[in-house]
Every structure is written in structure tokens, then in C-alpha cells.
Design a protein around this motif. Structure first.
Motif, PDB file in Angstrom:
ATOM      1  N   LEU A  90       1.035  -1.300  -0.226  1.00 35.03           N
ATOM      2  CA  LEU A  90      -0.011  -0.088  -0.029  1.00 35.03           C
ATOM      3  C   LEU A  90       0.927   1.251  -0.080  1.00 35.03           C
ATOM      4  CD1 LEU A  90      -2.891   0.753   0.136  1.00 35.03           C
ATOM      5  CD2 LEU A  90      -2.651   0.781   2.318  1.00 35.03           C
ATOM      6  N   SER A  91       0.399   2.181  -0.721  1.00 34.35           N
ATOM      7  CA  SER A  91       1.338   3.573  -0.749  1.00 34.35           C
ATOM      8  C   SER A  91       0.321   4.569  -0.804  1.00 34.35           C
ATOM      9  CB  SER A  91       2.017   3.575  -2.239  1.00 34.35           C
ATOM     10  OG  SER A  91       2.565   4.978  -1.983  1.00 34.35           O
ATOM     11  N   PHE A  92       0.579   5.706  -0.001  1.00 29.15           N
ATOM     12  CA  PHE A  92      -0.200   6.989  -0.030  1.00 29.15           C
ATOM     13  C   PHE A  92       0.597   8.101  -0.672  1.00 29.15           C
ATOM     14  CE2 PHE A  92      -0.989   4.160   3.489  1.00 29.15           C
ATOM     15  CZ  PHE A  92      -2.404   4.307   3.490  1.00 29.15           C
ATOM     16  N   ALA A  93       1.517   7.768  -1.568  1.00 30.65           N
ATOM     17  CA  ALA A  93       2.593   8.902  -2.136  1.00 30.65           C
ATOM     18  C   ALA A  93       1.719   9.800  -2.875  1.00 30.65           C
ATOM     19  CB  ALA A  93       3.781   8.060  -2.934  1.00 30.65           C
ATOM     20  N   ALA A  94       0.839   9.398  -3.748  1.00 24.94           N
ATOM     21  CA  ALA A  94      -0.084  10.363  -4.394  1.00 24.94           C
ATOM     22  C   ALA A  94      -1.332  10.878  -3.775  1.00 24.94           C
ATOM     23  CB  ALA A  94      -0.366   9.644  -5.696  1.00 24.94           C
ATOM     24  N   ALA A  95      -1.638  10.264  -2.506  1.00 22.26           N
ATOM     25  CA  ALA A  95      -3.023  10.673  -1.903  1.00 22.26           C
ATOM     26  C   ALA A  95      -2.845  11.916  -1.140  1.00 22.26           C
ATOM     27  CB  ALA A  95      -3.388   9.434  -1.069  1.00 22.26           C
TER      28      ALA A  95
ATOM     29  N   ALA B 237       0.649  16.889   1.925  1.00 19.80           N
ATOM     30  CA  ALA B 237      -0.478  16.249   1.517  1.00 19.80           C
ATOM     31  C   ALA B 237      -1.787  16.334   2.505  1.00 19.80           C
ATOM     32  CB  ALA B 237      -0.058  15.080   1.019  1.00 19.80           C
ATOM     33  N   VAL B 238      -1.195  16.284   3.987  1.00 18.45           N
ATOM     34  CA  VAL B 238      -2.221  16.268   4.909  1.00 18.45           C
ATOM     35  C   VAL B 238      -2.236  17.423   5.296  1.00 18.45           C
ATOM     36  CG1 VAL B 238      -2.715  15.026   7.080  1.00 18.45           C
ATOM     37  CG2 VAL B 238      -1.500  13.628   5.220  1.00 18.45           C
ATOM     38  N   GLN B 239      -3.670  17.973   5.547  1.00 10.13           N
ATOM     39  CA  GLN B 239      -3.930  19.277   6.006  1.00 10.13           C
ATOM     40  C   GLN B 239      -4.937  19.118   7.235  1.00 10.13           C
ATOM     41  OE1 GLN B 239      -4.601  20.843   1.610  1.00 10.13           O
ATOM     42  NE2 GLN B 239      -4.811  22.497   3.226  1.00 10.13           N
ATOM     43  N   GLY B 240      -5.038  20.109   7.948  1.00 10.29           N
ATOM     44  CA  GLY B 240      -5.826  20.235   9.191  1.00 10.29           C
ATOM     45  C   GLY B 240      -6.308  21.768   9.552  1.00 10.29           C
ATOM     46  N   PRO B 241      -7.292  21.810  10.146  1.00  8.39           N
ATOM     47  CA  PRO B 241      -7.706  23.069  10.551  1.00  8.39           C
ATOM     48  C   PRO B 241      -6.445  23.782  11.417  1.00  8.39           C
ATOM     49  CG  PRO B 241      -9.574  21.469  11.154  1.00  8.39           C
ATOM     50  CD  PRO B 241      -8.433  20.671  10.541  1.00  8.39           C
ATOM     51  N   ASP B 242      -6.632  25.140  11.354  1.00  9.68           N
ATOM     52  CA  ASP B 242      -5.561  26.043  12.142  1.00  9.68           C
ATOM     53  C   ASP B 242      -5.987  26.514  13.119  1.00  9.68           C
ATOM     54  OD1 ASP B 242      -3.462  27.740  12.907  1.00  9.68           O
ATOM     55  OD2 ASP B 242      -3.627  29.067  11.215  1.00  9.68           O
ATOM     56  N   GLY B 243      -5.934  25.857  14.592  1.00  7.95           N
ATOM     57  CA  GLY B 243      -6.328  26.101  15.803  1.00  7.95           C
ATOM     58  C   GLY B 243      -5.526  27.521  16.177  1.00  7.95           C
ATOM     59  N   LEU B 244      -4.717  28.060  15.779  1.00  3.21           N
ATOM     60  CA  LEU B 244      -3.879  29.103  16.109  1.00  3.21           C
ATOM     61  C   LEU B 244      -4.063  30.402  15.159  1.00  3.21           C
ATOM     62  CD1 LEU B 244      -0.311  27.327  17.195  1.00  3.21           C
ATOM     63  CD2 LEU B 244      -2.202  28.408  18.498  1.00  3.21           C
TER      64      LEU B 244
END
Length: 261
Positions: A56-61, A98-105
Motif C-alpha cells: 500500500l502506498s499513500f504517495a499520491a494521496a 499532503a495532509v492538512q488540518g484546521p488552523d487552531g492558532l
């Protein structure tokens, strides 16, 4: 809504990982939605093991996280960005950024929330969203009373949620932030496939409402009854209050294997 009752967290993790693997095999650039909390950890362990085995690869995800505490320093180990990095992202081969999250600051919280919604849309939306469920029926940090049409926004955490999460803060409820940024219920509903995991007897009441109760803001997860493709993966303890449990078992046993979940 498909309900699958399995014997233990390992079986749940394997089936969920199969769904992620099938998605990435058909679309390596797929977008994943990642939840933190205890329930999804076994899934991340299984996905990391499959990556390590070369299957399994997440390289392009790409991936988007559900939520983030407001005000925790960026280097705090319990920010959800750091938690998801520790339990999953750092163990596989996502590309940088490639992985983003909401900015709590963020200095401008409404603008940050709008930007996060736009980023998900620009990525083409979430293909598979992993979810847990709170003892009070919350998904993400959409606490009881949340609008069923809500989008990414700031929320005040319920006291029960802060009590539940105190275990991550040396059992000190005062150390648990009082606010968070969270994807809204309508944002979550936009995902093309939702895989919700619940493990343990303490989740049984919330699961009962989720699967067999009326749709209500009192139990926010019940909005998923209106989702076009949602899979609920349960262990026996989490499923024990379901009146139709025997039917769910029979339906899954008779399901063609090629359908997956």
C-alpha cells in the motif's frame, strides 16, 4: 447505512484497511478524511503495516483531518495535527504537505474555517472519511445541538467531551481546551464514503441512536442515516443495544464478497 458487527478491533481494522486499499488501488490520488481518537488507531496501525509490507502506498494521496483544538501551541503533543502525524502520517509515505488540518492558532478564525472548506473543495472532496463517535453521539467535534447543516467552524466543547479527553492530558480536565475547530456535519456528509468505527460498551448508547434512533441534533451522528454510503463497523460490545443486530449479521454474511464495504 451498512452495519457490520465484528469480533474485535483487529477484524474492524482489517476490513477498514481493505476499503482504503481498494480505493487507492483504483485511484492513487484519492482524498482521505482522517479522525483522531482511540477507535481509529487500530486502522492506522493496519494501514502502516501494509505500507511497511509494500502492499500500500499513500504517495499520491491527500488527506484532511476532522478537527483541531484552539489555542494549543504548535509543538504540544495533543494537537490533532501532531497526534495524527504520530499515529499514522509519519509511518507512511504521504508527500510533504499532503495532509492538512484546521488552523487552531489562526488569528482570524472565521477566515481560517472558510479557507479549510475551500481547500477540501479544491481537492475534489473527500473520497473516504474515517470517523469515530463520542459517547454523546458527536462526530468530529459537532456536539449535541449542532446544526445538521453546519460547516467548518469554532465550537465550544461539551463538558462530557472534555471529561472523556482528559485522559490525554494527564487526567486534568482543566488542561483540555474549551474550544476547537471542526468540520461541520454538512461537510462530513459531503464525503463520498464514510466509515465509522465504534469499539466498547461505552459507545453502545450512541451507536443505538446512530443506527436505530430518529435523526436529531441531540445525537449529531444520526445525520449519517441520510448519507448515501456509510459503513458502521462495530465490535460486539458497541453493538449490544441494537435491536436488529441479528439482521445486520445475517445481511453481512450473505453479502457478495466483490461488493466490499
Amino acid at each position: 447505512m451498512e452495519v457490520v458487527i465484528l469480533p474485535d478491533p483487529a477484524a474492524i481494522a482489517s476490513l477498514a484497511a481493505d476499503a482504503v486499499g481498494a480505493l487507492l488501488a483504483g485511484r492513487p490520488t484519492a482524498v482521505l478524511g482522517l479522525a483522531t481518537g482511540s477507535s481509529p488507531v487500530a486502522i492506522y496501525d493496519e494501514l502502516a503495516a501494509r505500507y511497511a509490507a509494500g502492499t500500500l502506498s499513500f504517495a499520491a494521496a491527500r488527506a484532511f483531518t476532522l478537527d483541531e483544538y484552539v489555542g494549543l501551541p504548535a509543538d504540544h503533543p495533543e494537537t490533532y495535527r501532531n497526534v495524527i502525524d504520530a499515529v499514522f502520517v509519519s509511518r507512511v509515505d504521504f508527500a510533504p504537505g499532503a495532509v492538512q488540518g484546521p488552523d487552531g492558532l489562526a488569528a482570524d478564525i472565521p477566515a481560517a474555517c472558510a479557507a479549510y472548506e475551500a481547500a477540501i473543495a479544491d481537492a475534489g472532496g473527500v473520497d473516504l472519511q474515517i470517523l469515530g463517535i463520542g459517547t454523546d453521539g458527536h462526530i468530529g467535534f459537532n456536539e449535541p445541538g449542532s446544526s445538521l447543516a453546519s460547516r467548518t467552524r469554532i465550537k465550544t466543547l461539551a463538558r462530557q467531551t472534555r471529561i472523556d479527553n482528559a485522559r490525554f492530558f494527564d487526567d486534568d480536565i482543566d488542561a483540555v481546551p474549551t474550544h476547537c475547530l471542526t468540520q461541520g456535519l454538512a461537510t462530513i456528509m459531503d464525503a463520498r464514503h464514510v466509515v465509522l468505527v465504534a469499539i466498547g460498551e461505552n459507545k453502545a448508547e450512541a451507536v443505538e441512536h446512530l443506527v436505530e434512533g430518529p435523526v436529531s441534533a441531540r445525537w449529531p451522528a444520526t445525520i449519517l442515516q441520510h448519507h448515501r454510503h456509510v459503513t458502521v463497523l462495530l465490535d460486539e460490545d458497541a453493538a449490544h443495544r441494537l435491536q436488529l443486530a441479528d439482521y445486520y449479521r445475517e445481511a453481512y454474511r450473505g453479502k457478495p464478497k466483490w461488493q466490499g464495504i
